[in-house]
Design an enzyme around this catalytic site. Structure first.
Site, PDB file in Angstrom:
ATOM      1  N   GLU A 204      -6.895   2.868   9.688  1.00  0.00           N
ATOM      2  CA  GLU A 204      -6.615   3.349   8.309  1.00  0.00           C
ATOM      3  C   GLU A 204      -7.806   3.054   7.419  1.00  0.00           C
ATOM      4  O   GLU A 204      -7.693   2.433   6.356  1.00  0.00           O
ATOM      5  CB  GLU A 204      -5.349   2.672   7.767  1.00  0.00           C
TER       6      GLU A 204
ATOM      7  N   CYS B 180       5.077   1.186   3.945  1.00  0.00           N
ATOM      8  CA  CYS B 180       4.379   0.752   2.720  1.00  0.00           C
ATOM      9  C   CYS B 180       4.423   1.819   1.637  1.00  0.00           C
ATOM     10  O   CYS B 180       4.624   1.506   0.459  1.00  0.00           O
ATOM     11  CB  CYS B 180       2.931   0.380   3.049  1.00  0.00           C
TER      12      CYS B 180
HETATM   13 ZN   LIG Z   1       0.994   3.124   2.592  1.00  0.00          ZN
END
Ligand SMILES: [Zn+2]
Length: 260
Positions: free
Chosen positions: A139, A235
């Site tokens: 990420e 998240c």
């Molecule tokens: Zn996220």
């Protein structure tokens, strides 16, 4: 215990807590975490050694924090960093705190770190939509000008973090360009990632999607052609919900009491 957190986040909270209470120890602790990060010997290596000898089975895979220090923003002290690198959400959360600390402590070195890394990010590692994160692996940021439209990660949380960083830069520098970044990220990758029903979300926001190709090509494993109810790593939905909630509260106040 001398060390620091695996995911920068407490630092920005401590800076806010200092503003609310004026207790110096919160600011000192936030600054300690920021300055320890990336120092050698690496805290994560020491901790990993200890845990291997005690409770973590040897068969477990090596954690990302050990394999890639950039993943946890611990590859170098900030004073030596020249580019936005590694896990992007961690980067913008950390830099939100650094920009806040720079203003609160009137610290020129921290201000220069913020300006340098901000400029690398917004000039060379950001999409036209003001999304960041060009790869799903880790990420993470990639390298300068590597901004593929179809395999982009462009995580919703990263744009929220980008807006938080931009807000602290704006408070530090009073330059409208920071607000421009906030605005574009808000419309494209934050509000754009939530459905009208308020219950479905995008985690990644690539600029180009071919729905028929997604299932047959593994490089698109992280891409969804439609917004989803939930994610294994959850998240983004609560981050977007909390952020949108703050917007709604502000925008429904009478105009006379509305703050920026
Ligand atoms: Zn996220």
């Amino acid at each position: 215990m001398h060390g620091y957190d695996g995911h920068p986040e407490i630092e920005l909270a401590l800076a806010r807590l200092y503003e609310a209470t004026k207790k110096q120890r919160y600011l000192t602790l936030a600054n300690y975490f920021v300055e320890q990060r990336g120092m050698e010997p690496h805290y994560y290596d020491i901790e990993y050694e200890k845990r291997q000898q005690s409770c973590v089975p040897k068969s477990d895979g090596t954690p990302w924090m050990i394999k890639s220090k950039a993943y946890s923003q611990a590859h170098l002290p900030l004073s030596e960093q020249r580019t936005a690198t590694g896990h992007a959400v961690r980067f913008v959360y950390l830099m939100t705190a650094v920009a806040h600390l720079a203003r609160l402590r009137q610290n020129e070195q921290q201000r220069q770190i913020c300006l340098r890394l901000w400029q690398n990010m917004v000039r060379r590692q950001i999409y036209i939509t003001k999304a960041i994160v060009s790869q799903g692996a880790g990420e993470a940021f990639s390298s300068d000008y590597d901004l593929p439209n179809d395999t982009a990660y462009a995580e919703s949380c990263a744009s929220i973090g980008l807006m938080m960083f931009a807000r602290r830069m704006l408070e530090m520098e009073l330059d409208g360009r920071y607000a421009d970044v906030m605005e574009r990220a808000l419309y494209n990758t934050v509000l754009g990632s939530i459905a009208f029903d308020g219950r479905h979300y995008f985690y990644v926001n690539p600029l180009e999607v071919h729905p028929k190709t997604l299932r047959s090509n593994g490089i698109y494993n992280h891409v969804s052609p439609v917004r989803r109810r939930w994610f294994g790593c959850a998240c983004c939905p609560p981050n977007i919900a909390a952020f949108s909630n703050r917007l709604v509260i502000k925008s429904t106040r009478p105009a006379s009491t509305r703050s920026m």
